[in-house]
Design a protein around this motif. Structure first.
Motif, PDB file in Angstrom:
ATOM      1  N   ILE A  19       0.860  -1.189   0.000  1.00 24.33           N
ATOM      2  CA  ILE A  19       0.000   0.000   0.000  1.00 24.33           C
ATOM      3  C   ILE A  19       0.893   1.234   0.000  1.00 24.33           C
ATOM      4  CG2 ILE A  19      -1.759   1.299   1.244  1.00 24.33           C
ATOM      5  CD1 ILE A  19      -2.829  -1.303   2.312  1.00 24.33           C
ATOM      6  N   HIS A  20       0.762   2.038  -1.034  1.00 24.36           N
ATOM      7  CA  HIS A  20       1.605   3.219  -1.206  1.00 24.36           C
ATOM      8  C   HIS A  20       0.725   4.459  -1.236  1.00 24.36           C
ATOM      9  CE1 HIS A  20       4.604   6.000  -2.689  1.00 24.36           C
ATOM     10  NE2 HIS A  20       3.871   6.256  -3.748  1.00 24.36           N
ATOM     11  N   TYR A  38      -4.336   6.338  -2.230  1.00 24.66           N
ATOM     12  CA  TYR A  38      -3.397   5.219  -2.119  1.00 24.66           C
ATOM     13  C   TYR A  38      -3.455   4.361  -3.375  1.00 24.66           C
ATOM     14  CZ  TYR A  38      -3.990   6.252   2.906  1.00 24.66           C
ATOM     15  OH  TYR A  38      -4.076   6.852   4.133  1.00 24.66           O
ATOM     16  N   GLU A  39      -2.317   3.772  -3.691  1.00 20.34           N
ATOM     17  CA  GLU A  39      -2.253   2.697  -4.671  1.00 20.34           C
ATOM     18  C   GLU A  39      -2.008   1.394  -3.920  1.00 20.34           C
ATOM     19  OE1 GLU A  39      -0.791   4.213  -8.954  1.00 20.34           O
ATOM     20  OE2 GLU A  39       0.791   4.122  -7.452  1.00 20.34           O
ATOM     21  N   ILE A  40      -2.755   0.379  -4.250  1.00 26.95           N
ATOM     22  CA  ILE A  40      -2.598  -0.943  -3.644  1.00 26.95           C
ATOM     23  C   ILE A  40      -2.039  -1.858  -4.721  1.00 26.95           C
ATOM     24  CG2 ILE A  40      -3.789  -2.846  -2.490  1.00 26.95           C
ATOM     25  CD1 ILE A  40      -5.867  -0.788  -1.547  1.00 26.95           C
ATOM     26  N   LYS A  41      -0.871  -2.432  -4.457  1.00 28.86           N
ATOM     27  CA  LYS A  41      -0.118  -3.143  -5.486  1.00 28.86           C
ATOM     28  C   LYS A  41       0.212  -4.566  -5.053  1.00 28.86           C
ATOM     29  CE  LYS A  41       2.184   1.233  -6.674  1.00 28.86           C
ATOM     30  NZ  LYS A  41       3.491   1.913  -6.839  1.00 28.86           N
ATOM     31  N   ASN A  42       0.583  -5.396  -6.025  1.00 31.03           N
ATOM     32  CA  ASN A  42       1.127  -6.711  -5.706  1.00 31.03           C
ATOM     33  C   ASN A  42       2.621  -6.593  -5.467  1.00 31.03           C
ATOM     34  OD1 ASN A  42       2.374  -6.547  -8.237  1.00 31.03           O
ATOM     35  ND2 ASN A  42       0.912  -7.927  -9.222  1.00 31.03           N
ATOM     36  N   ARG A  47      -0.247  -2.194  -9.973  1.00 30.62           N
ATOM     37  CA  ARG A  47      -1.406  -1.693  -9.237  1.00 30.62           C
ATOM     38  C   ARG A  47      -2.594  -2.626  -9.396  1.00 30.62           C
ATOM     39  NH1 ARG A  47      -3.991   4.203 -10.299  1.00 30.62           N
ATOM     40  NH2 ARG A  47      -5.248   3.082 -11.817  1.00 30.62           N
ATOM     41  N   VAL A  48      -3.179  -2.972  -8.256  1.00 29.22           N
ATOM     42  CA  VAL A  48      -4.357  -3.827  -8.214  1.00 29.22           C
ATOM     43  C   VAL A  48      -5.604  -2.997  -7.948  1.00 29.22           C
ATOM     44  CG1 VAL A  48      -5.396  -5.842  -7.112  1.00 29.22           C
ATOM     45  CG2 VAL A  48      -2.908  -5.696  -7.334  1.00 29.22           C
TER      46      VAL A  48
END
Length: 221
Positions: A19-20, A38-42, A47-48
């Protein structure tokens, strides 16, 4: 897979979630609180989901760490798949009857689970609950959340608090970033076979931990 809440299919494959928080230039320059994004990534940095906090200016600037909020989490097509609701509640171990509680919905309007703060005089403690308010997991933080140039880990444990199955980590991202902005970088590690609805609740727990312990710009140094 077909029985999963719409939009959570991708979480079924993940055991690590990043989470960024996006940098807000106005907040960095003027020191005023703006709605967080926020960007939620794997784990590969793809980005997811994308998350946006909703609340009033009064809440953000006067109630900052304990502010109420709604965080809307959308997939890459723009469809809202998770809603996180936090009411305005106390943030002190001296008021054990009115501690933090957060509700996670997925799909929006359907409860997926809860994050409930547990009273403890020394350690940050939380319980992850399912949609029926049955306890599922525990989260236990360190005695101090000041990382002193290192990551800060909140351990995800079984209900007996003996075995650790994962963690939520606040990543230390450098002196300049931490002093001049409130940007947060978190990682969630959980078993890949964990219920996707509980994974969604863990994302909500990450937002709660961020505001409770890392909202001030010097935290995490």
């Amino acid at each position: 897979v077909h029985n999963l809440p719409p939009g959570l299919e991708y979480l079924n494959q993940l055991d690590r979630i990043i989470i960024h928080q996006q940098v807000e230039l106005l907040e960095a320059i003027l020191g005023t609180e703006t709605c967080s994004k926020y960007e939620i990534k794997n784990h590969l940095g793809q980005r997811v989901y994308f998350a946006v906090e909703e609340n009033g200016c009064f809440d953000r600037n006067l109630c900052s760490p304990i502010r109420s909020f709604t965080i809307r989490i959308a997939d890459n097509s723009g469809r809202e798949v998770i809603t996180v609701n936090r009411p305005l509640r106390c943030n002190s171990c001296w008021f054990p009857c009115f501690l933090q509680e957060l509700e996670v919905q997925s799909p929006p309007g359907t409860v997926a689970g809860y994050v409930v703060q547990n009273w403890d005089p020394f350690l940050p403690k939380f319980t992850i609950q399912n949609e029926s308010k049955e306890d599922v997991l525990k989260i236990i933080g360190p005695y101090t959340t000041c990382g002193c140039f290192e990551d800060v880990d909140f351990e995800v444990k079984a209900l007996n608090e003996m075995s650790t199955i994962g963690k939520i980590s606040k990543y230390w991202s450098g002196f300049v970033n931490n002093v001049f902005t409130n940007t947060a970088n978190f990682g969630i590690q959980v078993p890949v076979d964990l219920d996707v609805k509980i994974k969604a609740v863990m994302i909500g727990a990450c937002f709660l931990i961020d505001l409770m312990f890392f909202e001030n710009s010097l935290d995490g140094l």
